[in-house]
Scaffold this motif. Sequence first.
Motif, mmCIF file in Angstrom:
data_model
loop_
_atom_site.group_PDB
_atom_site.id
_atom_site.type_symbol
_atom_site.label_atom_id
_atom_site.label_comp_id
_atom_site.label_asym_id
_atom_site.label_seq_id
_atom_site.Cartn_x
_atom_site.Cartn_y
_atom_site.Cartn_z
ATOM 1 N N GLY A 77 68.561 35.967 73.982
ATOM 2 C CA GLY A 77 69.152 36.235 72.674
ATOM 3 C C GLY A 77 68.904 37.625 72.143
ATOM 4 N N LEU A 78 68.102 38.437 72.854
ATOM 5 C CA LEU A 78 67.826 39.804 72.415
ATOM 6 C C LEU A 78 68.859 40.808 72.917
ATOM 7 C CD1 LEU A 78 63.969 39.869 73.080
ATOM 8 C CD2 LEU A 78 65.106 39.598 70.866
ATOM 9 N N PHE A 79 69.793 40.346 73.746
ATOM 10 C CA PHE A 79 70.741 41.257 74.377
ATOM 11 C C PHE A 79 72.174 40.831 74.095
ATOM 12 C CE2 PHE A 79 66.816 41.245 76.818
ATOM 13 C CZ PHE A 79 66.513 42.604 76.849
ATOM 14 N N GLY A 80 72.974 41.800 73.630
ATOM 15 C CA GLY A 80 74.375 41.531 73.320
ATOM 16 C C GLY A 80 75.262 41.533 74.545
ATOM 17 N N VAL A 81 74.803 42.164 75.614
ATOM 18 C CA VAL A 81 75.517 42.166 76.891
ATOM 19 C C VAL A 81 74.549 41.671 77.951
ATOM 20 C CG1 VAL A 81 77.016 44.086 76.234
ATOM 21 C CG2 VAL A 81 74.880 44.557 77.429
ATOM 22 N N ALA A 82 75.087 41.218 79.072
ATOM 23 C CA ALA A 82 74.236 40.744 80.157
ATOM 24 C C ALA A 82 73.345 41.876 80.644
ATOM 25 C CB ALA A 82 75.103 40.220 81.305
ATOM 26 N N PRO A 83 72.011 41.733 80.533
ATOM 27 C CA PRO A 83 71.107 42.837 80.878
ATOM 28 C C PRO A 83 70.814 42.889 82.372
ATOM 29 C CG PRO A 83 69.836 40.978 80.095
ATOM 30 C CD PRO A 83 71.284 40.571 80.001
ATOM 31 N N LEU A 84 70.182 43.962 82.784
ATOM 32 C CA LEU A 84 69.642 44.076 84.122
ATOM 33 C C LEU A 84 68.292 43.376 84.153
ATOM 34 C CD1 LEU A 84 69.521 45.467 87.005
ATOM 35 C CD2 LEU A 84 68.217 47.280 85.859
ATOM 36 N N VAL A 85 68.074 42.579 85.189
ATOM 37 C CA VAL A 85 66.776 41.963 85.445
ATOM 38 C C VAL A 85 66.167 42.700 86.632
ATOM 39 C CG1 VAL A 85 65.592 39.855 86.148
ATOM 40 C CG2 VAL A 85 67.511 39.733 84.541
ATOM 41 N N ALA A 86 64.993 43.273 86.453
ATOM 42 C CA ALA A 86 64.332 44.048 87.503
ATOM 43 C C ALA A 86 63.061 43.312 87.904
ATOM 44 C CB ALA A 86 64.026 45.460 87.019
ATOM 45 N N ALA A 87 63.160 42.549 89.007
ATOM 46 C CA ALA A 87 62.072 41.672 89.437
ATOM 47 C C ALA A 87 61.069 42.429 90.293
ATOM 48 C CB ALA A 87 62.634 40.479 90.200
ATOM 49 N N LEU A 88 59.793 42.095 90.128
ATOM 50 C CA LEU A 88 58.725 42.772 90.851
ATOM 51 C C LEU A 88 58.578 42.181 92.247
ATOM 52 C CD1 LEU A 88 55.942 42.968 88.098
ATOM 53 C CD2 LEU A 88 57.956 44.430 88.428
ATOM 54 N N GLY A 89 58.729 43.012 93.260
ATOM 55 C CA GLY A 89 58.446 42.620 94.628
ATOM 56 C C GLY A 89 57.145 43.216 95.092
ATOM 57 N N ARG A 90 56.799 42.991 96.345
ATOM 58 C CA ARG A 90 55.524 43.488 96.854
ATOM 59 C C ARG A 90 55.480 45.012 96.867
ATOM 60 N NH1 ARG A 90 53.602 40.987 102.417
ATOM 61 N NH2 ARG A 90 53.616 39.179 101.028
ATOM 62 N N ASP A 91 56.561 45.643 97.289
ATOM 63 C CA ASP A 91 56.583 47.107 97.360
ATOM 64 C C ASP A 91 57.883 47.695 96.836
ATOM 65 O OD1 ASP A 91 58.271 46.293 99.347
ATOM 66 O OD2 ASP A 91 57.123 47.161 100.999
ATOM 67 N N LYS A 92 58.618 46.897 96.057
ATOM 68 C CA LYS A 92 59.899 47.352 95.537
ATOM 69 C C LYS A 92 60.253 46.548 94.288
ATOM 70 C CE LYS A 92 63.081 48.204 98.578
ATOM 71 N NZ LYS A 92 64.172 48.037 99.587
ATOM 72 N N VAL A 93 60.896 47.209 93.340
ATOM 73 C CA VAL A 93 61.467 46.524 92.188
ATOM 74 C C VAL A 93 62.920 46.194 92.523
ATOM 75 C CG1 VAL A 93 62.080 46.708 89.749
ATOM 76 C CG2 VAL A 93 59.924 47.658 90.564
ATOM 77 N N HIS A 94 63.278 44.933 92.396
ATOM 78 C CA HIS A 94 64.600 44.470 92.807
ATOM 79 C C HIS A 94 65.522 44.343 91.596
ATOM 80 C CE1 HIS A 94 63.143 43.482 96.878
ATOM 81 N NE2 HIS A 94 62.028 43.127 96.252
ATOM 82 N N ALA A 95 66.604 45.101 91.594
ATOM 83 C CA ALA A 95 67.599 45.035 90.517
ATOM 84 C C ALA A 95 68.494 43.828 90.736
ATOM 85 C CB ALA A 95 68.421 46.314 90.491
ATOM 86 N N LEU A 96 68.501 42.916 89.764
ATOM 87 C CA LEU A 96 69.249 41.672 89.889
ATOM 88 C C LEU A 96 70.302 41.578 88.788
ATOM 89 C CD1 LEU A 96 66.212 39.254 90.384
ATOM 90 C CD2 LEU A 96 67.577 40.358 92.171
ATOM 91 N N ALA A 97 71.506 41.191 89.176
ATOM 92 C CA ALA A 97 72.539 40.926 88.174
ATOM 93 C C ALA A 97 72.184 39.646 87.411
ATOM 94 C CB ALA A 97 73.894 40.776 88.871
ATOM 95 N N TRP A 98 72.533 39.628 86.141
ATOM 96 C CA TRP A 98 72.191 38.503 85.267
ATOM 97 C C TRP A 98 72.674 37.176 85.826
ATOM 98 C CZ3 TRP A 98 68.953 37.582 81.498
ATOM 99 C CH2 TRP A 98 69.169 36.498 80.644
ATOM 100 N N GLU A 99 73.867 37.179 86.399
ATOM 101 C CA GLU A 99 74.435 35.910 86.891
ATOM 102 C C GLU A 99 73.701 35.358 88.112
ATOM 103 O OE1 GLU A 99 77.106 39.336 88.323
ATOM 104 O OE2 GLU A 99 76.114 38.691 86.454
ATOM 105 N N THR A 100 72.827 36.131 88.725
ATOM 106 C CA THR A 100 72.115 35.648 89.920
ATOM 107 C C THR A 100 70.768 35.014 89.587
ATOM 108 O OG1 THR A 100 70.944 37.745 90.325
ATOM 109 C CG2 THR A 100 73.173 37.496 91.282
ATOM 110 N N VAL A 101 70.307 35.132 88.346
ATOM 111 C CA VAL A 101 68.993 34.582 87.970
ATOM 112 C C VAL A 101 69.174 33.246 87.279
ATOM 113 C CG1 VAL A 101 67.938 36.846 87.834
ATOM 114 C CG2 VAL A 101 68.897 35.833 85.779
ATOM 115 N N ARG A 102 68.200 32.404 87.457
ATOM 116 C CA ARG A 102 68.248 31.046 86.880
ATOM 117 C C ARG A 102 66.965 30.756 86.102
ATOM 118 N NH1 ARG A 102 72.551 32.034 87.803
ATOM 119 N NH2 ARG A 102 74.109 31.060 89.155
#
Length: 245
Positions: A220-245
């Motif tokens: 509810g803090l975002f008016g548009v679908a935001p970027l989700v940047a998930a923490l990996g072991r050695d990389k930050v993974h850019a995820l589209a909003w529709e791919t996260v659950r």
Amino acid sequence: MNVLLQQTLSPARSVCGGLAVRVAGEACVLRCSGTLHVTGPDVLVFADLHLEKGSAFAVRGQMLPPYDTAATLARLAAEVEAVRPRAVVLLGDSFHDRAALARLSPDDRDRLHRMAEGREWLWLEGNHDREALNPADVLDLPGTVVGDMRLGDLFLTHEPAPGIDAPGEVAGHLHPAARVAAYGRGVRRPCFVTDGARIILPAFGAFTGGLNVRDPAIAGLFGVAPLVAALGRDKVHALAWETVR
């Protein structure tokens, strides 16, 4: 990621495996540790350490392994050493409760002093540690305790403001986490969430847990679908909003 969000964030892979983006126009790196490096003023930002959470539970009779503070401070020291920033900002809830500072061991207190030496060190007040930080000068805490603060076009605070209109806001408090499908199973990871106007940082502490990014408190803090940047072991993974659950 939609075209407008792509233009706003200007994401690019950083040499550290993090993700270089722009938040409110300020150049930042989302690091694999969950810290935010604001590169222009050279400030490293941490959210939600919750130091002495294990001992707080022990006081109430719930026994957790008493190693969370040492583990969190070891990771904190490694990040400070890797980046060597001019300044460090801790976004609040650095301590789990009002008595956490009194329970902090001399060794852990000394480690904080060593990390703070030679750089600006700022503690923002959070809902868990506002009372704990009041007597900081008496309890020999390094650095300075502040409320909210400005950093260029960014506004650093503990708890996100309600609604979608908070340009430049950098906040913690919500401990965002994302669940994605990988290798035939669900994987849940701490994450950054940003639309290029504001950003919510993941919790840095060892025992902090997380709130799903799909929860209305975050979504509810975002008016548009935001970027989700998930923490990996050695990389930050850019995820589209529709791919996260």
